[in-house]
Design a protein around this motif. Structure first.
Motif, PDB file in Angstrom:
ATOM      1  N   PHE A 172       4.577 -21.605   9.699  1.00 49.69           N
ATOM      2  CA  PHE A 172       4.378 -23.036   9.479  1.00 49.69           C
ATOM      3  C   PHE A 172       5.541 -23.837  10.051  1.00 49.69           C
ATOM      4  CE2 PHE A 172       1.389 -21.683   6.090  1.00 49.69           C
ATOM      5  CZ  PHE A 172       0.318 -22.497   6.411  1.00 49.69           C
ATOM      6  N   GLN A 173       6.758 -23.308   9.934  1.00 48.10           N
ATOM      7  CA  GLN A 173       7.932 -24.012  10.462  1.00 48.10           C
ATOM      8  C   GLN A 173       7.973 -23.949  11.984  1.00 48.10           C
ATOM      9  OE1 GLN A 173      11.886 -22.650   9.139  1.00 48.10           O
ATOM     10  NE2 GLN A 173      12.439 -24.808   8.845  1.00 48.10           N
ATOM     11  N   ASP A 174       7.345 -22.961  12.565  1.00 50.93           N
ATOM     12  CA  ASP A 174       7.364 -22.789  14.013  1.00 50.93           C
ATOM     13  C   ASP A 174       6.283 -23.585  14.745  1.00 50.93           C
ATOM     14  OD1 ASP A 174       9.505 -21.062  13.843  1.00 50.93           O
ATOM     15  OD2 ASP A 174       8.283 -19.248  13.875  1.00 50.93           O
ATOM     16  N   ARG A 175       5.262 -24.023  14.035  1.00 50.17           N
ATOM     17  CA  ARG A 175       4.153 -24.691  14.716  1.00 50.17           C
ATOM     18  C   ARG A 175       4.465 -26.169  14.942  1.00 50.17           C
ATOM     19  NH1 ARG A 175      -0.700 -25.514  10.181  1.00 50.17           N
ATOM     20  NH2 ARG A 175       0.347 -27.186   9.018  1.00 50.17           N
ATOM     21  N   ILE A 176       3.743 -26.787  15.856  1.00 53.27           N
ATOM     22  CA  ILE A 176       3.874 -28.211  16.143  1.00 53.27           C
ATOM     23  C   ILE A 176       2.660 -28.931  15.550  1.00 53.27           C
ATOM     24  CG2 ILE A 176       4.048 -29.974  17.930  1.00 53.27           C
ATOM     25  CD1 ILE A 176       6.511 -28.202  17.704  1.00 53.27           C
ATOM     26  N   PHE A 177       2.914 -29.923  14.704  1.00 58.80           N
ATOM     27  CA  PHE A 177       1.823 -30.649  14.064  1.00 58.80           C
ATOM     28  C   PHE A 177       1.115 -31.517  15.105  1.00 58.80           C
ATOM     29  CE2 PHE A 177      -0.078 -33.852  11.227  1.00 58.80           C
ATOM     30  CZ  PHE A 177      -0.623 -33.021  10.263  1.00 58.80           C
ATOM     31  N   PRO A 178      -0.235 -31.592  15.059  1.00 60.06           N
ATOM     32  CA  PRO A 178      -0.981 -32.335  16.093  1.00 60.06           C
ATOM     33  C   PRO A 178      -0.563 -33.799  16.206  1.00 60.06           C
ATOM     34  CG  PRO A 178      -2.464 -30.980  14.773  1.00 60.06           C
ATOM     35  CD  PRO A 178      -1.126 -30.914  14.097  1.00 60.06           C
TER      36      PRO A 178
END
Length: 215
Positions: A182-188
């Protein structure tokens, strides 16, 4: 860093959104500042519950007077750091911070204003967090940060780890690797709404109890 957010819905509405059976009222204000009360959603014996806690883990720095108030560590930069990993590996110490918007300072030094961010189509949404019981302030929580997306980049290079409803269960119950993901992903980008205001940022100093800290 995120040093200000709002939670403008009632306890019953928050409980309904996050699947909490028994709503809990809080003395938190609509605007939540580091070192002040807020609401966190966590699991206890397989059931989601709301709990009033202080936003920020108490931290005593070297050289501080014993009488000095601890500093609230209200943002989490890296779940792999020793300070956080021991909690993050255990789902019982994860929580969700309910919010309706979060703010960042924008503008020139001495005249910065509040710019607000919310999630399109979500009157309330979640921010991934960790919590624990402290000797100083009782239950406390802190929010996980990540790299910003392109929508937020003109204003700040970091943003909260935002959770959509389908993310709540994986965050609260998933493995440590799933939590780090979750910390590694980029929010849309297209899910972010931005509202610029003329409201001065510095007025927060009259409300916050201590300077915030990011670790």
């Amino acid at each position: 860093m995120c040093n200000l957010y709002t939670e403008r819905l009632g306890a019953a509405e928050v409980a309904a959104h996050f699947g909490v059976a028994n709503p809990v009222a809080s003395n938190a204000g609509e605007e939540v500042y580091p070192g002040t009360p807020g609401i966190a959603v966590r699991e206890d014996e397989g059931q989601r519950m709301m709990q009033s806690m202080i936003w920020g883990f108490p931290l005593r720095l070297k050289g501080m007077s014993p009488a000095a108030k601890p500093k609230p560590v209200n943002n989490i930069a890296d779940l792999n750091k020793p300070m956080w990993k021991g909690l993050a590996t255990k789902p019982q110490w994860r929580c969700i911070i309910p919010l309706t918007a979060f703010a960042e300072a924008e503008g020139t030094k001495g005249a910065k204003t509040r710019t607000w961010f919310n999630v399109k189509g979500q009157p309330i949404f979640g921010w991934a967090g960790l919590w624990r019981a402290s000797d100083e302030w009782g239950p406390v929580y802190s929010g996980v940060m990540t790299d910003c997306n392109e929508a937020i980049r003109p204003i700040h290079d970091r943003m909260p780890v935002l959770l959509m409803p389908e993310d709540y269960e994986p965050w609260l119950k998933g493995s440590f690797d799933e939590a780090v993901a979750f910390q590694d992903r980029i929010f849309p980008n297209d899910l972010i709404e931005i509202t610029r205001t003329s409201e001065l940022w510095v007025k927060r100093k009259a409300t916050a109890t201590a300077a915030p800290t990011l670790l």
